[in-house]
Design an enzyme around this catalytic site. Structure first.
Site, PDB file in Angstrom:
ATOM      1  N   ASP A  62      34.854  53.969  34.887  1.00  0.00           N
ATOM      2  CA  ASP A  62      34.840  52.757  35.701  1.00  0.00           C
ATOM      3  C   ASP A  62      35.905  52.910  36.767  1.00  0.00           C
ATOM      4  O   ASP A  62      36.883  53.643  36.580  1.00  0.00           O
ATOM      5  CB  ASP A  62      35.105  51.514  34.852  1.00  0.00           C
ATOM      6  CG  ASP A  62      34.542  50.245  35.498  1.00  0.00           C
ATOM      7  OD1 ASP A  62      35.076  49.830  36.558  1.00  0.00           O
ATOM      8  OD2 ASP A  62      33.578  49.679  34.958  1.00  0.00           O
ATOM      9  N   ASP A  68      35.612  56.794  40.435  1.00  0.00           N
ATOM     10  CA  ASP A  68      34.782  56.166  41.459  1.00  0.00           C
ATOM     11  C   ASP A  68      33.507  56.998  41.557  1.00  0.00           C
ATOM     12  O   ASP A  68      33.556  58.173  41.950  1.00  0.00           O
ATOM     13  CB  ASP A  68      35.519  56.142  42.800  1.00  0.00           C
ATOM     14  CG  ASP A  68      34.766  55.383  43.880  1.00  0.00           C
ATOM     15  OD1 ASP A  68      33.521  55.340  43.823  1.00  0.00           O
ATOM     16  OD2 ASP A  68      35.414  54.859  44.801  1.00  0.00           O
ATOM     17  N   ASN A 108      24.557  52.994  33.852  1.00  0.00           N
ATOM     18  CA  ASN A 108      24.601  51.546  34.005  1.00  0.00           C
ATOM     19  C   ASN A 108      25.200  51.061  35.319  1.00  0.00           C
ATOM     20  O   ASN A 108      24.807  50.016  35.839  1.00  0.00           O
ATOM     21  CB  ASN A 108      25.411  50.957  32.833  1.00  0.00           C
ATOM     22  CG  ASN A 108      25.917  49.567  33.116  1.00  0.00           C
ATOM     23  OD1 ASN A 108      25.173  48.594  33.109  1.00  0.00           O
ATOM     24  ND2 ASN A 108      27.214  49.466  33.392  1.00  0.00           N
ATOM     25  N   TYR A 159      20.246  47.091  47.832  1.00  0.00           N
ATOM     26  CA  TYR A 159      20.305  47.089  46.368  1.00  0.00           C
ATOM     27  C   TYR A 159      18.890  47.144  45.787  1.00  0.00           C
ATOM     28  O   TYR A 159      18.609  47.927  44.870  1.00  0.00           O
ATOM     29  CB  TYR A 159      21.032  45.839  45.890  1.00  0.00           C
ATOM     30  CG  TYR A 159      21.099  45.677  44.388  1.00  0.00           C
ATOM     31  CD1 TYR A 159      22.010  46.401  43.625  1.00  0.00           C
ATOM     32  CD2 TYR A 159      20.257  44.785  43.723  1.00  0.00           C
ATOM     33  CE1 TYR A 159      22.079  46.241  42.248  1.00  0.00           C
ATOM     34  CE2 TYR A 159      20.313  44.619  42.348  1.00  0.00           C
ATOM     35  CZ  TYR A 159      21.236  45.353  41.616  1.00  0.00           C
ATOM     36  OH  TYR A 159      21.296  45.191  40.239  1.00  0.00           O
ATOM     37  N   LYS A 167      17.270  50.064  43.349  1.00  0.00           N
ATOM     38  CA  LYS A 167      16.759  49.804  42.013  1.00  0.00           C
ATOM     39  C   LYS A 167      15.278  50.183  41.884  1.00  0.00           C
ATOM     40  O   LYS A 167      14.832  50.642  40.825  1.00  0.00           O
ATOM     41  CB  LYS A 167      16.975  48.335  41.653  1.00  0.00           C
ATOM     42  CG  LYS A 167      18.441  47.975  41.431  1.00  0.00           C
ATOM     43  CD  LYS A 167      19.061  48.810  40.323  1.00  0.00           C
ATOM     44  CE  LYS A 167      20.485  48.442  40.026  1.00  0.00           C
ATOM     45  NZ  LYS A 167      21.081  49.220  38.916  1.00  0.00           N
ATOM     46  N   VAL A 176      21.257  38.473  34.059  1.00  0.00           N
ATOM     47  CA  VAL A 176      22.151  38.515  32.911  1.00  0.00           C
ATOM     48  C   VAL A 176      23.407  37.708  33.213  1.00  0.00           C
ATOM     49  O   VAL A 176      24.046  37.881  34.258  1.00  0.00           O
ATOM     50  CB  VAL A 176      22.514  39.972  32.556  1.00  0.00           C
ATOM     51  CG1 VAL A 176      23.403  40.004  31.316  1.00  0.00           C
ATOM     52  CG2 VAL A 176      21.246  40.786  32.319  1.00  0.00           C
ATOM     53  N   THR A 205      26.614  37.630  33.099  1.00  0.00           N
ATOM     54  CA  THR A 205      27.936  38.243  33.059  1.00  0.00           C
ATOM     55  C   THR A 205      28.937  37.286  33.701  1.00  0.00           C
ATOM     56  O   THR A 205      28.570  36.326  34.396  1.00  0.00           O
ATOM     57  CB  THR A 205      27.948  39.571  33.825  1.00  0.00           C
ATOM     58  OG1 THR A 205      27.674  39.303  35.213  1.00  0.00           O
ATOM     59  CG2 THR A 205      26.896  40.529  33.284  1.00  0.00           C
TER      60      THR A 205
END
Length: 259
Positions: free
Chosen positions: A47, A74, A101, A166, A170, A199, A201
C-alpha cells in the site's frame, strides 16, 4: 450488518498458503488482509499509505492471527511492485493467491481530463494488475498452480457518468482476466474477476453516501442490506481456496443485486 470475520466459512486449503494483496491498507484491501490472516494464510500486502497499514498489522497481531507483512509500495512504480512480490515470496514461499485489489475511483469529468491524468488513472487502476500477474506466474506454475483474483467494478456495467477513466480501466480488467485465464490455464493458474457493487468503506461513506446515494441504493439493489468489505472478502476466500479449483475466466459479482 458489517459481519464478523469469525462467522464465515473456514477453508483448510488456505492455511499456510502464501497470499499477496495490493492496496491492503484500507477499505476492501484491509478486509482482505484480515480475512486471509484469519484463515492462517501467510499474507503480504502493499500500500502507498504507511501509517494505516502499520496499524493494521498491529491490530491483526493483537488478535493472535498470523502477522501480515507490509511493504510500502506505490503501484505506479512497476519495478518496486516486482521487488515487493519477490520479497513476499522469499518470506512466505511461492505466492499461490494474488488479490489485485488496489484502485482509486476519484471522480472526474471528461472535459477536465488531461493526457497526464488519463495515463495516471490507467497506471493506478489497471496497469499494475497485469504486471503483478506477470510477476507471480512462474511462482504459481512451479508450485503446481494458483489463483489470481483481479478486482473490477460494476461501474462499467451500469455506465457511471462521473469517472470515465476509472470506468474504462475496470472494463478492461474483465478482458484482461479472460485473456490471462486462457493463457495461464494449462499451468493450473485460475484467473477470475471480482466485481463489487457499492461497498460501504470508510472512504465511500465519507465522500459519497449522501441522502441521494441512499435512495439510489434502495432503488437499485435487490437486497435491502448495505454491502460491506467483508462481503467481498468472503467471496475472495472462496476464489483463493481449493474449493474453487475449477472456476476460471469468470466474473463474480457481489453487489446486492444492483446489475
Amino acid at each position: 450488518m458489517m459481519g464478523d470475520i469469525g462467522s464465515g466459512a473456514n477453508y483448510p486449503s488456505l492455511a499456510g498458503k502464501s497470499v499477496f494483496i495490493t492496496g491492503g491498507g484500507s477499505g476492501i484491501g484491509e478486509s482482505l488482509v484480515e480475512h486471509f490472516c484469519a484463515q492462517d494464510s501467510r499474507v503480504a500486502f502493499v500500500d502507498v499509505a504507511e501509517e494505516p497499514s502499520r496499524h493494521l498489522v498491529e491490530r491483526i497481531q493483537a488478535k493472535g492471527h498470523p502477522s501480515p507483512h507490509f511493504i510500502a509500495c506505490d503501484l505506479r512504480d512497476i519495478e518496486r511492485l516486482r521487488a515487493a512480490i519477490t520479497e513476499a515470496a522469499e518470506l512466505n514461499g511461492p505466492i499461490r493467491v494474488l488479490c489485485n485489489n488496489a484502485g482509486n475511483d476519484d471522480r472526474h469529468r471528461t472535459e477536465d481530463v488531461t493526457v497526464a491524468y488519463w495515463d495516471d488513472r490507467i497506471a493506478v487502476n489497471l496497469r499494475h494488475q497485469f504486471f503483478a500477474a506477470q510477476a507471480v506466474r512462474q511462482q504459481m506454475k512451479e508450485a503446481g498452480g494458483g489463483s489470481i483474483i483481479n478486482f473490477g467494478s460494476i461501474t462499467w456495467m451500469v455506465g457511471d457518468p462521473d469517472c470515465p477513466a476509472y470506468v474504462a480501466s475496470k472494463a478492461a480488467i474483465t478482458g484482461l482476466t479472460r485473456a490471462l485465464a486462457r493463457e495461464f490455464g494449462p499451468e493450473r493458474i485460475r484467473v477470475n474477476c471480482m466485481i463489487p457493487g457499492w461497498v460501504m468503506t470508510e472512504r465511500q461513506i465519507k465522500l459519497w453516501l449522501t441522502p441521494a446515494g441512499e435512495r439510489q441504493i434502495a432503488e437499485r439493489q435487490c437486497l435491502p442490506d448495505r454491502l460491506y468489505p467483508s462481503d467481498i472478502s468472503r467471496m475472495a476466500l472462496f476464489l483463493g481456496a481449493d474449493d474453487s479449483r475449477m472456476c476460471s475466466s469468470q466474473h463474480f459479482i457481489v453487489d446486492g443485486g444492483w446489475v
